[in-house]
Write an enzyme that holds these catalytic residues in place. Structure first.
Site, short mmCIF file in Angstrom:
data_model
loop_
_atom_site.label_atom_id
_atom_site.label_comp_id
_atom_site.label_asym_id
_atom_site.label_seq_id
_atom_site.Cartn_x
_atom_site.Cartn_y
_atom_site.Cartn_z
N GLY A 1 0.86 -1.17 0.00
CA GLY A 1 0.00 0.00 0.00
C GLY A 1 0.90 1.23 0.00
O GLY A 1 1.85 1.32 0.80
N ASP B 1 -1.61 4.65 -6.32
CA ASP B 1 -0.17 4.51 -6.06
C ASP B 1 0.62 5.71 -6.58
O ASP B 1 1.71 6.01 -6.10
CB ASP B 1 0.36 3.22 -6.68
CG ASP B 1 -0.05 2.05 -5.82
OD1 ASP B 1 -1.20 1.59 -5.97
OD2 ASP B 1 0.75 1.64 -4.96
O1 MRU Z 1 0.59 -4.09 -4.63
P1 MRU Z 1 -0.04 -3.36 -3.49
O2 MRU Z 1 -0.85 -4.23 -2.59
O3 MRU Z 1 0.98 -2.53 -2.72
O4 MRU Z 1 -1.04 -2.34 -4.19
C1 MRU Z 1 -1.74 -1.42 -3.38
C2 MRU Z 1 -2.72 -0.60 -4.12
O5 MRU Z 1 -2.86 -0.68 -5.31
C3 MRU Z 1 -3.51 0.39 -3.30
O6 MRU Z 1 -4.75 0.62 -3.87
C4 MRU Z 1 -2.74 1.73 -3.26
O7 MRU Z 1 -1.41 1.53 -2.85
C5 MRU Z 1 -3.38 2.72 -2.39
S1 MRU Z 1 -3.18 2.34 -0.68
C6 MRU Z 1 -3.87 3.56 0.25
#
Ligand code: MRU
Length: 345
Positions: A45, A235
Protein backbone atom coordinates in the site's frame (compact mmCIF):
# COMPACT_ATOMS: atom_id res chain seq x y z
CA UNK A 1 -4.03 -2.01 14.64
CA UNK A 2 -1.06 -0.37 13.00
CA UNK A 3 0.42 -1.90 9.85
CA UNK A 4 3.73 -0.11 10.44
CA UNK A 5 4.90 1.64 13.59
CA UNK A 6 8.02 2.79 15.40
CA UNK A 7 8.37 1.23 18.84
CA UNK A 8 11.07 2.89 21.01
CA UNK A 9 14.09 2.01 18.84
CA UNK A 10 12.81 -0.25 16.07
CA UNK A 11 10.16 -0.84 13.42
CA UNK A 12 7.20 -3.11 14.00
CA UNK A 13 5.06 -4.23 11.07
CA UNK A 14 2.24 -6.65 10.45
CA UNK A 15 3.18 -9.35 7.93
CA UNK A 16 0.28 -8.90 5.47
CA UNK A 17 1.14 -12.02 3.46
CA UNK A 18 -0.19 -14.10 6.37
CA UNK A 19 -3.57 -12.39 6.64
CA UNK A 20 -6.35 -13.18 7.32
CA UNK A 21 -5.23 -16.45 8.89
CA UNK A 22 -2.53 -15.13 11.15
CA UNK A 23 -1.83 -11.70 12.69
CA UNK A 24 1.95 -11.82 13.09
CA UNK A 25 3.93 -8.69 13.90
CA UNK A 26 7.60 -8.52 12.98
CA UNK A 27 10.04 -6.43 15.03
CA UNK A 28 13.17 -5.37 13.20
CA UNK A 29 16.25 -3.16 13.44
CA UNK A 30 17.48 -4.25 10.00
CA UNK A 31 16.87 -2.13 6.89
CA UNK A 32 17.29 -5.28 4.75
CA UNK A 33 14.28 -6.83 6.51
CA UNK A 34 12.27 -3.68 5.71
CA UNK A 35 13.32 -3.83 2.04
CA UNK A 36 12.48 -7.51 1.76
CA UNK A 37 9.12 -6.87 3.43
CA UNK A 38 8.27 -4.17 0.88
CA UNK A 39 9.37 -6.35 -2.06
CA UNK A 40 7.38 -9.34 -0.82
CA UNK A 41 4.30 -7.24 0.06
CA UNK A 42 4.52 -8.02 3.76
CA UNK A 43 4.30 -4.21 3.95
CA UNK A 44 2.25 -2.85 1.06
CA UNK A 45 0.00 0.00 0.00
CA UNK A 46 1.56 3.26 -1.18
CA UNK A 47 1.55 5.36 2.03
CA UNK A 48 2.60 2.42 4.25
CA UNK A 49 5.52 1.69 1.93
CA UNK A 50 6.68 5.32 2.23
CA UNK A 51 6.42 5.35 6.03
CA UNK A 52 8.21 1.99 6.36
CA UNK A 53 11.01 3.17 4.06
CA UNK A 54 11.50 6.35 6.11
CA UNK A 55 11.90 4.28 9.26
CA UNK A 56 14.16 1.91 7.30
CA UNK A 57 16.52 4.86 6.82
CA UNK A 58 16.44 5.50 10.57
CA UNK A 59 17.41 1.86 11.14
CA UNK A 60 20.26 2.18 8.65
CA UNK A 61 21.45 5.27 10.52
CA UNK A 62 21.74 3.20 13.71
CA UNK A 63 23.27 0.11 12.07
CA UNK A 64 26.85 -1.01 12.50
CA UNK A 65 29.16 0.22 9.70
CA UNK A 66 29.72 -2.36 6.93
CA UNK A 67 33.49 -1.76 7.16
CA UNK A 68 35.66 0.35 9.43
CA UNK A 69 35.84 3.16 6.87
CA UNK A 70 32.11 3.43 6.11
CA UNK A 71 30.71 6.76 7.29
CA UNK A 72 27.18 7.31 8.56
CA UNK A 73 26.40 9.35 5.48
CA UNK A 74 27.63 6.55 3.16
CA UNK A 75 25.56 3.97 5.03
CA UNK A 76 22.42 6.09 4.76
CA UNK A 77 22.99 6.79 1.06
CA UNK A 78 23.35 3.04 0.42
CA UNK A 79 20.07 2.44 2.24
CA UNK A 80 18.37 5.19 0.22
CA UNK A 81 19.46 3.52 -3.02
CA UNK A 82 18.53 0.05 -1.78
CA UNK A 83 15.03 1.03 -0.66
CA UNK A 84 14.39 3.03 -3.85
CA UNK A 85 14.89 -0.23 -5.77
CA UNK A 86 12.28 -2.23 -3.88
CA UNK A 87 9.10 -1.27 -5.81
CA UNK A 88 8.80 1.26 -8.64
CA UNK A 89 5.19 2.43 -8.84
CA UNK A 90 4.07 3.95 -5.53
CA UNK A 91 5.51 7.46 -5.54
CA UNK A 92 5.07 7.71 -1.75
CA UNK A 93 8.23 5.60 -1.47
CA UNK A 94 10.29 8.15 -3.40
CA UNK A 95 8.57 11.07 -1.69
CA UNK A 96 9.56 9.69 1.74
CA UNK A 97 13.11 8.81 0.66
CA UNK A 98 13.61 12.28 -0.82
CA UNK A 99 12.54 13.85 2.47
CA UNK A 100 14.99 11.64 4.36
CA UNK A 101 17.76 12.49 1.89
CA UNK A 102 17.15 16.21 2.41
CA UNK A 103 17.51 15.79 6.16
CA UNK A 104 20.76 13.91 5.56
CA UNK A 105 22.07 16.62 3.22
CA UNK A 106 21.13 19.43 5.59
CA UNK A 107 22.49 17.63 8.67
CA UNK A 108 25.61 15.96 7.31
CA UNK A 109 27.88 18.29 9.30
CA UNK A 110 26.13 17.44 12.58
CA UNK A 111 27.35 14.89 15.12
CA UNK A 112 26.03 11.37 14.41
CA UNK A 113 23.58 11.36 17.32
CA UNK A 114 22.06 14.66 16.18
CA UNK A 115 21.63 13.43 12.61
CA UNK A 116 20.06 10.19 13.85
CA UNK A 117 17.56 12.18 15.90
CA UNK A 118 16.77 14.49 12.97
CA UNK A 119 16.11 11.46 10.73
CA UNK A 120 13.83 9.86 13.31
CA UNK A 121 11.90 13.10 13.69
CA UNK A 122 11.42 13.32 9.92
CA UNK A 123 10.21 9.71 9.65
CA UNK A 124 7.77 10.32 12.49
CA UNK A 125 6.57 13.50 10.77
CA UNK A 126 5.89 11.54 7.57
CA UNK A 127 3.97 8.96 9.63
CA UNK A 128 1.94 11.57 11.54
CA UNK A 129 1.12 13.51 8.38
CA UNK A 130 -0.24 10.31 6.86
CA UNK A 131 -2.38 9.59 9.92
CA UNK A 132 -3.89 13.08 9.68
CA UNK A 133 -4.32 12.84 5.89
CA UNK A 134 -6.23 9.58 6.20
CA UNK A 135 -8.64 11.04 8.75
CA UNK A 136 -9.26 14.15 6.65
CA UNK A 137 -9.77 12.11 3.46
CA UNK A 138 -12.41 10.13 5.34
CA UNK A 139 -14.21 13.28 6.49
CA UNK A 140 -14.13 14.95 3.09
CA UNK A 141 -14.91 11.86 1.04
CA UNK A 142 -17.90 10.86 3.12
CA UNK A 143 -19.62 14.12 2.12
CA UNK A 144 -19.72 12.84 -1.46
CA UNK A 145 -21.97 9.94 -0.55
CA UNK A 146 -25.76 9.83 -0.29
CA UNK A 147 -27.67 8.79 2.82
CA UNK A 148 -27.88 5.07 1.98
CA UNK A 149 -25.27 3.69 -0.36
CA UNK A 150 -23.67 0.46 -1.46
CA UNK A 151 -20.06 0.87 -2.50
CA UNK A 152 -17.49 -1.07 -4.47
CA UNK A 153 -13.74 -1.09 -3.94
CA UNK A 154 -10.68 -2.78 -5.42
CA UNK A 155 -7.46 -3.97 -3.80
CA UNK A 156 -6.79 -2.63 -0.30
CA UNK A 157 -6.61 1.06 0.50
CA UNK A 158 -7.33 0.67 4.19
CA UNK A 159 -5.47 0.94 7.48
CA UNK A 160 -3.19 -1.86 6.31
CA UNK A 161 -2.03 0.28 3.39
CA UNK A 162 -1.30 3.44 5.38
CA UNK A 163 -0.07 4.68 8.75
CA UNK A 164 -3.63 5.71 9.63
CA UNK A 165 -7.19 4.71 8.84
CA UNK A 166 -6.67 4.25 5.08
CA UNK A 167 -7.67 6.31 2.09
CA UNK A 168 -10.60 4.73 0.19
CA UNK A 169 -11.50 2.71 3.29
CA UNK A 170 -11.27 5.78 5.52
CA UNK A 171 -14.13 7.20 3.45
CA UNK A 172 -16.01 3.91 3.79
CA UNK A 173 -15.56 3.62 7.57
CA UNK A 174 -16.37 7.31 8.14
CA UNK A 175 -19.54 7.01 6.05
CA UNK A 176 -20.43 3.78 7.85
CA UNK A 177 -20.18 5.55 11.22
CA UNK A 178 -22.60 8.13 9.80
CA UNK A 179 -25.02 5.26 9.06
CA UNK A 180 -24.74 5.69 5.30
CA UNK A 181 -23.25 2.38 4.18
CA UNK A 182 -25.51 -0.54 3.35
CA UNK A 183 -22.74 -2.84 2.12
CA UNK A 184 -19.38 -2.84 0.39
CA UNK A 185 -18.68 -5.03 -2.62
CA UNK A 186 -15.03 -6.03 -2.50
CA UNK A 187 -13.19 -7.23 -5.60
CA UNK A 188 -11.01 -10.20 -4.66
CA UNK A 189 -8.17 -8.50 -6.63
CA UNK A 190 -6.27 -11.15 -8.54
CA UNK A 191 -3.59 -12.32 -8.38
CA UNK A 192 -2.52 -11.54 -4.81
CA UNK A 193 -6.04 -11.19 -3.41
CA UNK A 194 -5.61 -7.98 -1.44
CA UNK A 195 -9.40 -7.54 -1.61
CA UNK A 196 -10.30 -11.01 -0.37
CA UNK A 197 -7.50 -11.32 2.17
CA UNK A 198 -7.14 -7.75 3.45
CA UNK A 199 -10.06 -5.45 2.62
CA UNK A 200 -12.78 -7.97 3.47
CA UNK A 201 -10.94 -8.71 6.73
CA UNK A 202 -10.61 -5.02 7.63
CA UNK A 203 -14.23 -4.23 6.88
CA UNK A 204 -15.45 -7.26 8.80
CA UNK A 205 -13.43 -6.08 11.81
CA UNK A 206 -15.18 -2.70 11.49
CA UNK A 207 -18.58 -4.45 11.43
CA UNK A 208 -19.36 -3.22 7.91
CA UNK A 209 -21.32 -5.66 5.69
CA UNK A 210 -18.98 -7.06 3.01
CA UNK A 211 -19.87 -8.86 -0.20
CA UNK A 212 -16.79 -10.45 -1.73
CA UNK A 213 -16.89 -10.78 -5.52
CA UNK A 214 -14.47 -12.02 -8.15
CA UNK A 215 -13.00 -9.15 -10.17
CA UNK A 216 -15.03 -10.22 -13.20
CA UNK A 217 -18.31 -9.97 -11.28
CA UNK A 218 -18.02 -6.19 -10.89
CA UNK A 219 -19.66 -5.59 -14.29
CA UNK A 220 -22.82 -7.47 -13.37
CA UNK A 221 -23.05 -5.80 -9.98
CA UNK A 222 -22.76 -2.34 -11.55
CA UNK A 223 -25.20 -3.19 -14.32
CA UNK A 224 -27.77 -4.37 -11.79
CA UNK A 225 -27.67 -0.90 -10.23
CA UNK A 226 -26.43 -2.25 -6.92
CA UNK A 227 -23.59 0.23 -6.43
CA UNK A 228 -23.85 4.00 -5.90
CA UNK A 229 -20.11 4.75 -5.92
CA UNK A 230 -16.80 3.07 -6.67
CA UNK A 231 -13.95 4.20 -4.39
CA UNK A 232 -10.32 3.18 -4.86
CA UNK A 233 -6.89 4.28 -3.68
CA UNK A 234 -3.88 5.23 -5.82
CA UNK A 235 -0.17 4.51 -6.06
CA UNK A 236 0.73 7.52 -8.17
CA UNK A 237 -1.27 10.34 -9.75
CA UNK A 238 0.27 12.25 -12.65
CA UNK A 239 0.00 16.02 -13.19
CA UNK A 240 -3.09 15.62 -15.40
CA UNK A 241 -4.95 13.36 -12.94
CA UNK A 242 -4.20 9.99 -14.58
CA UNK A 243 -4.19 7.42 -11.79
CA UNK A 244 -2.00 4.36 -11.31
CA UNK A 245 -3.55 1.84 -8.95
CA UNK A 246 -3.77 -1.94 -8.58
CA UNK A 247 -4.26 -3.72 -11.89
CA UNK A 248 -7.98 -4.06 -12.52
CA UNK A 249 -8.75 -0.48 -11.47
CA UNK A 250 -8.91 0.76 -15.07
CA UNK A 251 -11.54 -1.77 -16.23
CA UNK A 252 -13.53 -0.90 -13.12
CA UNK A 253 -13.42 2.80 -14.06
CA UNK A 254 -14.63 1.94 -17.58
CA UNK A 255 -17.51 -0.05 -16.10
CA UNK A 256 -18.42 2.74 -13.67
CA UNK A 257 -18.45 5.20 -16.56
CA UNK A 258 -20.60 2.85 -18.68
CA UNK A 259 -23.14 2.60 -15.85
CA UNK A 260 -22.94 6.25 -14.77
CA UNK A 261 -21.68 5.42 -11.31
CA UNK A 262 -19.24 7.95 -9.77
CA UNK A 263 -15.64 6.76 -9.67
CA UNK A 264 -13.73 8.30 -6.77
CA UNK A 265 -10.00 8.09 -6.12
CA UNK A 266 -8.79 8.71 -2.56
CA UNK A 267 -5.14 9.58 -2.00
CA UNK A 268 -2.95 11.81 0.15
CA UNK A 269 -0.99 14.57 -1.58
CA UNK A 270 2.15 12.45 -1.11
CA UNK A 271 0.71 10.23 -3.89
CA UNK A 272 0.66 13.10 -6.40
CA UNK A 273 3.55 13.21 -8.85
CA UNK A 274 3.30 16.58 -10.62
CA UNK A 275 6.66 15.96 -12.35
CA UNK A 276 5.02 13.36 -14.61
CA UNK A 277 2.80 15.03 -17.23
CA UNK A 278 0.50 12.03 -17.66
CA UNK A 279 0.00 8.38 -16.77
CA UNK A 280 2.08 7.05 -19.66
CA UNK A 281 5.21 8.13 -17.75
CA UNK A 282 4.32 6.18 -14.59
CA UNK A 283 6.62 3.16 -14.12
CA UNK A 284 4.49 0.05 -13.81
CA UNK A 285 5.88 -2.81 -11.77
CA UNK A 286 5.84 -6.24 -13.36
CA UNK A 287 5.61 -9.13 -10.95
CA UNK A 288 6.84 -12.70 -10.92
CA UNK A 289 4.86 -14.76 -13.50
CA UNK A 290 4.43 -17.43 -10.82
CA UNK A 291 1.93 -15.12 -9.10
CA UNK A 292 -0.35 -15.70 -12.12
CA UNK A 293 0.51 -19.29 -13.07
CA UNK A 294 0.10 -20.46 -9.48
CA UNK A 295 -2.75 -20.15 -7.02
CA UNK A 296 -1.88 -20.48 -3.31
CA UNK A 297 1.39 -22.11 -4.33
CA UNK A 298 -0.22 -24.64 -6.68
CA UNK A 299 0.43 -24.44 -10.42
CA UNK A 300 -2.85 -23.87 -12.27
CA UNK A 301 -1.50 -23.08 -15.76
CA UNK A 302 0.46 -25.26 -18.16
CA UNK A 303 4.26 -25.17 -17.94
CA UNK A 304 6.06 -22.94 -20.43
CA UNK A 305 3.26 -20.49 -21.27
CA UNK A 306 3.83 -16.73 -21.60
CA UNK A 307 2.60 -14.45 -18.81
CA UNK A 308 2.02 -10.69 -18.56
CA UNK A 309 1.85 -9.68 -14.89
CA UNK A 310 1.73 -5.92 -14.33
CA UNK A 311 0.92 -5.06 -10.71
CA UNK A 312 -0.78 -1.78 -11.63
CA UNK A 313 -2.71 -0.11 -14.43
CA UNK A 314 -3.40 3.50 -15.32
CA UNK A 315 -6.89 4.99 -15.32
CA UNK A 316 -7.15 8.03 -17.59
CA UNK A 317 -8.33 11.17 -15.84
CA UNK A 318 -11.53 11.45 -17.91
CA UNK A 319 -12.88 8.37 -16.09
CA UNK A 320 -12.26 9.86 -12.63
CA UNK A 321 -15.19 11.74 -11.08
CA UNK A 322 -13.15 13.27 -8.25
CA UNK A 323 -9.88 12.84 -6.36
CA UNK A 324 -10.23 13.10 -2.59
CA UNK A 325 -7.07 14.41 -0.91
CA UNK A 326 -6.50 15.77 2.59
CA UNK A 327 -6.20 19.22 1.02
CA UNK A 328 -9.59 19.09 -0.63
CA UNK A 329 -11.70 17.29 -3.21
CA UNK A 330 -10.39 17.81 -6.74
CA UNK A 331 -12.67 17.82 -9.77
CA UNK A 332 -11.83 17.73 -13.51
CA UNK A 333 -9.94 19.22 -15.14
CA UNK A 334 -7.42 18.13 -12.52
CA UNK A 335 -4.22 19.79 -13.77
CA UNK A 336 -4.54 23.18 -12.12
CA UNK A 337 -5.81 21.75 -8.81
CA UNK A 338 -2.98 19.19 -8.69
CA UNK A 339 -0.37 21.87 -9.45
CA UNK A 340 -1.84 23.98 -6.64
CA UNK A 341 -1.86 21.37 -3.88
CA UNK A 342 0.97 19.00 -4.81
CA UNK A 343 3.75 18.77 -2.24
CA UNK A 344 7.38 19.11 -3.05
CA UNK A 345 9.32 16.95 -0.63
O1 MRU B 1 0.59 -4.09 -4.63
P1 MRU B 1 -0.04 -3.36 -3.49
O2 MRU B 1 -0.85 -4.23 -2.59
O3 MRU B 1 0.98 -2.53 -2.72
O4 MRU B 1 -1.04 -2.34 -4.19
C1 MRU B 1 -1.74 -1.42 -3.38
C2 MRU B 1 -2.72 -0.60 -4.12
O5 MRU B 1 -2.86 -0.68 -5.31
C3 MRU B 1 -3.51 0.39 -3.30
O6 MRU B 1 -4.75 0.62 -3.87
C4 MRU B 1 -2.74 1.73 -3.26
O7 MRU B 1 -1.41 1.53 -2.85
C5 MRU B 1 -3.38 2.72 -2.39
S1 MRU B 1 -3.18 2.34 -0.68
C6 MRU B 1 -3.87 3.56 0.25
Amino acid sequence: MKAVDWIDDHLRFLDQTLLPHEERFVDTRDVAVVGEAIQKLRIRGAPAIGVAAAFGIVLAAHARPAGKDETLSERIRKALTYLAGTRPTAVNLFYALERMKRVLDAGSGEPEAVLQTLLLKEAQAIQEEDVRACARIGELGSTLLGTKVSLLTHCNAGALATAGSGTALSIVTTAARQGKVIRVFVDETRPLLQGARLTAWELQKEGIPVVLITDSTAGSVLRQGNVQAVIVGADRIAANGDVANKVGTYPLAVLANRHQVPFYVAAPTSTLDPKLPDGSAIPIEERDPAEVTHFAGIRVAAQGIGVFAPAFDVTPNELVTAIVTERGILYPPFSSAIARIALTP
